[in-house]
Structures are given as C-alpha cells and as structure tokens.
Design an enzyme around this catalytic site. Structure first.
Site, short mmCIF file in Angstrom:
data_model
loop_
_atom_site.label_atom_id
_atom_site.label_comp_id
_atom_site.label_asym_id
_atom_site.label_seq_id
_atom_site.Cartn_x
_atom_site.Cartn_y
_atom_site.Cartn_z
N THR A 39 -27.76 30.62 44.55
CA THR A 39 -27.47 29.89 46.36
C THR A 39 -26.58 31.03 47.09
O THR A 39 -26.86 31.17 48.53
CB THR A 39 -27.11 28.53 45.91
OG1 THR A 39 -27.52 27.73 45.54
CG2 THR A 39 -26.45 28.07 47.67
N SER A 83 -30.11 30.58 39.13
CA SER A 83 -28.94 30.61 37.36
C SER A 83 -30.01 28.94 36.79
O SER A 83 -29.68 29.23 35.76
CB SER A 83 -28.02 30.34 37.54
OG SER A 83 -27.54 28.54 38.05
N THR A 116 -24.39 28.29 40.64
CA THR A 116 -23.46 27.94 39.93
C THR A 116 -24.00 26.35 38.86
O THR A 116 -23.86 26.13 37.86
CB THR A 116 -22.65 26.61 41.06
OG1 THR A 116 -24.23 25.72 41.51
CG2 THR A 116 -21.80 26.81 41.94
N ASP A 117 -25.71 26.49 39.08
CA ASP A 117 -26.03 24.67 37.73
C ASP A 117 -26.04 25.40 35.83
O ASP A 117 -25.85 25.02 36.20
CB ASP A 117 -28.00 25.40 38.42
CG ASP A 117 -27.72 24.38 39.37
OD1 ASP A 117 -28.92 24.60 39.64
OD2 ASP A 117 -27.38 24.44 39.92
N1 ASP Z 1 -29.58 25.84 42.58
C1 ASP Z 1 -28.65 27.44 42.29
C2 ASP Z 1 -28.01 27.88 41.18
O1 ASP Z 1 -27.54 27.62 40.31
C3 ASP Z 1 -26.87 25.83 42.31
C4 ASP Z 1 -26.09 27.76 43.42
O2 ASP Z 1 -25.93 28.43 42.81
O3 ASP Z 1 -25.23 26.56 43.73
O4 ASP Z 1 -29.08 29.11 40.82
#
Ligand code: ASP
Length: 352
Positions: A39, A83, A116-117
């Site tokens: 993200t 991710s 973050t995932d």
């Molecule tokens: N979907 C995103 C990821 O993991 C979520 C994030 O980065 O907050 O790449």
C-alpha cells in the site's frame, strides 16, 4: 575596488556554506531503502477505483524531503507487488538481496518497504535467514498514496531514523509503523484498516520513535538463524473448526506436503476426526506442528482426550509454542531441511 572586495567576500561565504553543507551531508550515514511494493507504494487506479502498485522508490523518497537531514539513501528495487502476492521463494530472494546490499561496509542498515498483509511472516523469514547483524527495518502503510493523509512518508522517515540509530542495535529484523517498533518474531497485524495495526501482544513493543529519536524499551534474546535451503519444502497451514472431518489435512498429505501446521483451538486442541487425520499424516512421515488460533498464550500439552494437546504431543506432533500459524509454517519450511531424519531436533526450535 570596495565592490570587488564585497563580491569576493560574498563568494567566499557561499563557498564556505556549500563546503560546510556538503561536509555535513558527507558525514551522514548511508541507509539502503529496498522496495518490494505494498500500500505504501500504491495509488488508486482511476480505471478500477482500486489501489494498485504505482510508486517507484524514487517517488517514495521524494515524498519525504526531511530524509536529507537524516541519511544518504541508496534505493534498491526488489519488486513492486501487493504483499498478498508474496511467496516464501520471493522472501528467500529478498533475504539474499539484503545480505548483498548490506555487505557494503559504507551502508549502516536497511529499510524494506513492504505490504502490511504478509509483513509479519516476511519480516520473520528474513529475521531467521539474514546473515547480517545490521539493522533491517520493515515499513509499510495502511493508507495508500492517493489517500487523504497517507501514513507512508512519516513511517519511512522513522524507519530510516531507526536504521541509523545506535540505540536500535541488535534487534534483528523489526516491523516499524506508526512510531512503534516490533520484533519480527512476535509482531502481528491486528486491524485491517487502522494505522495502529501492528503489535506484539503480551511481548510488547521493543521501542518507540519520536522527534527523530529512538526510545528503547527492551532488548531481544530470542533470535535464531538458519541457512537458506536451496529449495523450500512444501508446508501447508490449516485452521481447524468445529465439526472439522479432517479431510483437508488428509488431502494436503496426499498432495505431497512435507509438513503441516495445524492451527488448533484453545491451548492447542483438535477434535477426534482431525486427530485421526494427524495420525494418518504422522504414519506417512509428515511433520505436524500445532499452533492455536487464540491470540495470546500459545499451545501447551494440557488436555488428554482424543485430540487434546497432551495426546497430540505423545503421538509425535510438535507443539509450536507461542508462534502464530503463519510463522510456524515459515519456521518449519526453514528447519525441515536442517533436521532430515531427526524430527526430535525440531522440538527444540519450536519451544516457547
Ligand atoms: N494489501 C496491502 C499489502 O499488503 C496492504 C498494505 O500494505 O497495507 O500489500
């Protein structure tokens, strides 16, 4: 004549200031920013209305001019993916890349921008496999770059401050968002949208960053390292549920899994049908590790009925301590190749 005097004095002053600034910049440490996506590097795609990878490393740094006062930055692009698309094989490649970059004696530490995932598992994979002892800080964002107030820029600044700080030594790999510093071993994503999403449960934060300074709360004494295997074994993760008939576990075994992590209930229990499927797996020489879906506490050999933790351990299942299911999977992928034929050694690695 006087004019000439003022002019040469002014030129002298400018040269002095430029000289000073460049010597100040020359003194700044160098930090590598290794980008993978997430993200933090995503923007809304007008065509679909959804967030997609869009920003380069250069774009990310341009949004944080304050970095110029903290460190010189070397940008290294590894990937640019959400991710949710990450794999253990990609983390193995990232681990090699980080070690190569940090082999440069002039580079003080690394910041890895990542989604973050799956950041909790990705950071743990590197924590277990990196050879370097230099600081490696995973950072990301919960709001993308099109959002009203993206949290990415402040997170990057803090992560670089941490990578430069002598007060952040020997923490291994950390996950640092929203000013909080978490150990890669214990960190979890706890909220699907809120900026304060990462914490380490009962283990607590390692530290905090405020006004360009790292405040250290705890040291770390639980870091283990394993060599990167040439090929990662197939290890699956299954979460059990009320009424589970064990068929998914049997299917995973029949599909060639070398190891299975079963996320049980409570202090590490499954029902009788799943217990029979576990016995099926063990008879086929498949390693089974038990964790729990419960947030705090971990698994213990307390219950003695068919599927209780005590019965499972006696049957040959490895209790996964307080590791989450996804992290126990990572640890099993890295340790299985090390203990060929000696499963008992695995117990050691999974102890609380
Ligand atoms: N979907 C995103 C990821 O993991 C979520 C994030 O980065 O907050 O790449």
């Amino acid at each position: 004549m006087r004019l000439l005097k003022y002019f040469s004095f002014a030129v002298g002053l400018v040269v002095l200031i430029l000289g000073l600034t460049s010597s100040v910049r020359a003194e700044l440490p160098t930090v590598a920013v290794i980008t993978t996506g997430g993200t933090i590097a995503e923007k809304i795609d007008p065509a679909t209305g959804g967030a997609v990878p869009a920003l380069s490393g250069k774009d990310l740094l341009e949004a944080v001019p304050e970095l110029a006062k903290v460190a010189k930055i070397k940008v290294v692009k590894y990937s640019n993916i959400d991710s949710s698309q990450m794999t253990p094989e990609l983390w193995a490649g990232l681990s090699k890349t980080v070690d190569q970059v940090l082999a440069d004696p002039l580079i003080k530490g690394a910041v890895i921008t990542h989604g973050t995932d799956t950041m909790a598992e990705g950071s743990y994979f590197l924590d277990l496999t990196l050879k370097t002892d230099k600081p490696v800080v995973f950072v990301g964002a919960m709001r993308d770059a099109s959002d009203v107030s993206p949290d990415g820029p402040a997170n990057i600044l803090n992560a670089v401050v941490q990578a430069c700080s002598d007060n952040a030594e020997s923490w291994g790999v950390t996950v640092t968002l929203n000013q909080y510093i978490n150990s890669a071993r214990d960190v979890r994503k706890t909220n699907s949208t809120n900026v304060q999403t990462f914490n380490s449960g009962e283990k607590g934060f390692l530290g905090y960053i405020a006004m360009g300074k790292v405040y250290r709360f705890h040291d770390r004494h639980d870091r283990r390292r394993f060599p990167l295997p040439n090929k990662l074994p197939k290890v699956v993760l299954l979460t059990t549920f009320a009424g589970d008939d064990g068929s998914l576990l049997r299917y995973a075994v029949d599909q060639g899994a070398a190891g299975v992590v079963v996320e049980g209930v409570g202090a590490g229990n499954v029902n009788a049908e799943v217990y029979k499927a576990v016995e099926y797996a063990l008879k086929k020489g498949i390693t089974v590790v038990l964790t729990t879906r419960v947030y705090h506490g971990g698994v213990f050999p307390i219950y003695g009925d068919q599927g209780g933790g005590e019965t499972l351990e006696k049957a040959g299942v490895i209790l996964g301590g307080d590791l989450t299911g996804p992290k126990a999977r990572i640890l099993l992928m890295l340790t299985l190749p090390q203990v060929k034929g000696e499963p008992a050694r695995l117990r050691e690695y999974f102890k609380h």
